[in-house]
Motif scaffolding. Structure first.
Motif, PDB file in Angstrom:
ATOM      1  N   GLN A 114      48.247  42.146  43.216  1.00 26.48           N
ATOM      2  CA  GLN A 114      47.256  43.181  42.914  1.00 26.48           C
ATOM      3  C   GLN A 114      46.460  42.852  41.654  1.00 26.48           C
ATOM      4  O   GLN A 114      45.244  43.083  41.594  1.00 26.48           O
ATOM      5  N   ALA A 117      43.953  40.220  42.530  1.00 29.49           N
ATOM      6  CA  ALA A 117      42.859  40.763  43.337  1.00 29.49           C
ATOM      7  C   ALA A 117      41.758  41.346  42.453  1.00 29.49           C
ATOM      8  O   ALA A 117      40.563  41.214  42.756  1.00 29.49           O
ATOM      9  N   ALA A 202      44.893  38.446  48.430  1.00 26.20           N
ATOM     10  CA  ALA A 202      44.277  38.867  47.170  1.00 26.20           C
ATOM     11  C   ALA A 202      42.787  38.550  47.127  1.00 26.20           C
ATOM     12  O   ALA A 202      42.092  38.975  46.189  1.00 26.20           O
ATOM     13  N   GLY A 203      42.291  37.795  48.104  1.00 19.92           N
ATOM     14  CA  GLY A 203      40.861  37.522  48.198  1.00 19.92           C
ATOM     15  C   GLY A 203      40.419  36.132  47.808  1.00 19.92           C
ATOM     16  O   GLY A 203      39.219  35.835  47.837  1.00 19.92           O
TER      17      GLY A 203
END
Length: 392
Positions: A114, A117, A202-203
């Motif tokens: 997180q 991200a 997470a991208g």
């Protein structure tokens, strides 16, 4: 360059590095095509230029939990507004025991994912691709951060842990590591695969496997740190087995669209018997066949006390050797500090991209300056900074 089993020795490597420096100086004077700011597409990702931020450890997860902090957000975010094409995180451990220091980052739980991200969203907001370097430090784990007064392995009562390696051979000044069993090797393969999935969730756009600088995957590759007699030791095929299993597993996990990079050390910088550019080139070809796309070529880190000729662009020759020998795209790194020098590397075909580290620490917006120095007009200045853009 140092070639395993050949007559080319370390003195020749030093001389080649010198000649490479002279070549770069010539290119600086003669190249007019500004290829450094041409886009590059790898699988499903197009990088807006070929000037990239290399992974740089920050040793700043002060809670020793591997979670990126506001420091990492500001550090990586500063590059995002500076005109680069790709930003890599620092070496990010796939297990707690894989961290270089207790203050290094990891990607093996939800809280870490997180936090990453959030950083990726900031990078993407500036039109930049985000990459993460997945790593395991092996026998070079559990060390004090560079500005600590102590050196070597952190004791258990100070937050350290038992390190692991292909063989129970210590890096100079560090504790003797535990030799990994085959089942423990299997667990590390799965850890890389799990962290790769977290990275995509997470991208992140790009993944890099860290197989350089004397960390775990490099430790398996080099006969100086791998004395095993099973299927992970001895022949080059066996010493490369772990890296290739990880490449195959990560590719299967993330699918066909994600670019997968591998960082390799081109040499251990020893006269004979170590890792060298010939083996690097061979393994790069095998890794390509297993699913890797791009190779970030550095050098050294596996043994101490070696002489490294620290001249401008001293590692470019290794990137070129892998590019030409294995037929794969590469990036060059190492004492590349000017726009003309970086452009020369790309425009001459010595490498397909350039990664910088310390120059970006000096100037996070170096890419904007480099474009100006090369006479390139960029259309991706941050709007907040456009008033500072150079005008014709």
């Amino acid at each position: 360059m140092v070639c395993h089993g050949s007559t080319i020795g370390l003195d020749a490597a030093v001389e080649e590095a010198r000649r490479n420096t002279e070549t770069l100086r010539t290119i600086e004077l003669t190249v007019t095509q500004t290829n450094l700011f041409d886009p590059l597409t790898i699988r499903g990702t197009t990088f807006r230029n070929r000037l990239w931020v290399a992974p740089m450890c920050q040793y700043s997860a002060d809670d020793e939990d591997g979670v990126p902090t506001d420091w990492h957000l500001a550090h990586l975010g500063s590059f995002a507004s500076g005109g680069v094409g790709l930003i890599f995180t620092e070496a990010t451990a796939v297990t707690p025991a894989g961290r270089i220091s207790p203050q290094d980052l990891g990607l093996y739980n939800d809280e870490q994912q997180q936090a990453f991200a959030r950083i990726v969203r900031l990078i993407h907001a500036q039109g930049v691709s985000a990459g993460i370097q997945l790593a395991h430090a092996g026998r070079k784990a559990s060390t004090f951060k560079p500005w600590a007064s102590e050196r070597g392995t952190v004791p258990a009562d100070q937050g350290g842990w038992q390190t692991v390696a292909p063989s129970a051979l210590a890096f100079e000044g560090y504790d003797v590591p535990h030799e990994l069993s085959v089942s423990e090797i299997d667990e590390i393969v799965e850890a890389f695969r799990a962290s790769a999935r977290r990275a995509i969730d997470a991208g992140f756009d790009v993944l890099e496997l860290h197989a350089a600088h004397g960390y775990l995957l490099h430790q398996f590759l080099s006969p100086l740190s791998n004395s095993r007699s099973d299927e992970y030791g001895g022949s080059l095929e066996n010493r490369a087995r772990l890296l290739l299993r990880i490449v195959t597993g990560v590719r299967a996990e993330v699918g066909d669209a994600v670019p997968l990079f591998v960082r390799l050390s081109g040499t251990d910088w020893v006269q004979a018997g170590g890792w060298d550019i010939e083996q690097t080139t061979t393994v790069a070809g095998w890794a390509r066949d297993a699913g890797a796309d791009f190779f970030d070529v550095s050098s050294g880190g596996n043994v101490s006390g070696v002489h490294i000729p620290l001249t401008p662009g001293y590692q470019v020759t290794f990137a070129t050797a892998v590019r030409d020998g294995a037929g794969v795209p590469t990036s060059a790194v190492g004492l590349i500090t000017t726009a003309e020098q970086a452009n020369g590397v790309v425009a001459s075909g010595q490498a397909d991209a350039v990664m910088m580290a310390r120059q970006f620490l000096r100037d996070p917006h170096f890419a904007l300056q480099a474009a100006h120095d090369l006479g390139v007009t960029l259309d991706y200045w941050p709007r907040q900074y456009e008033r500072a853009a150079w005008r014709a």
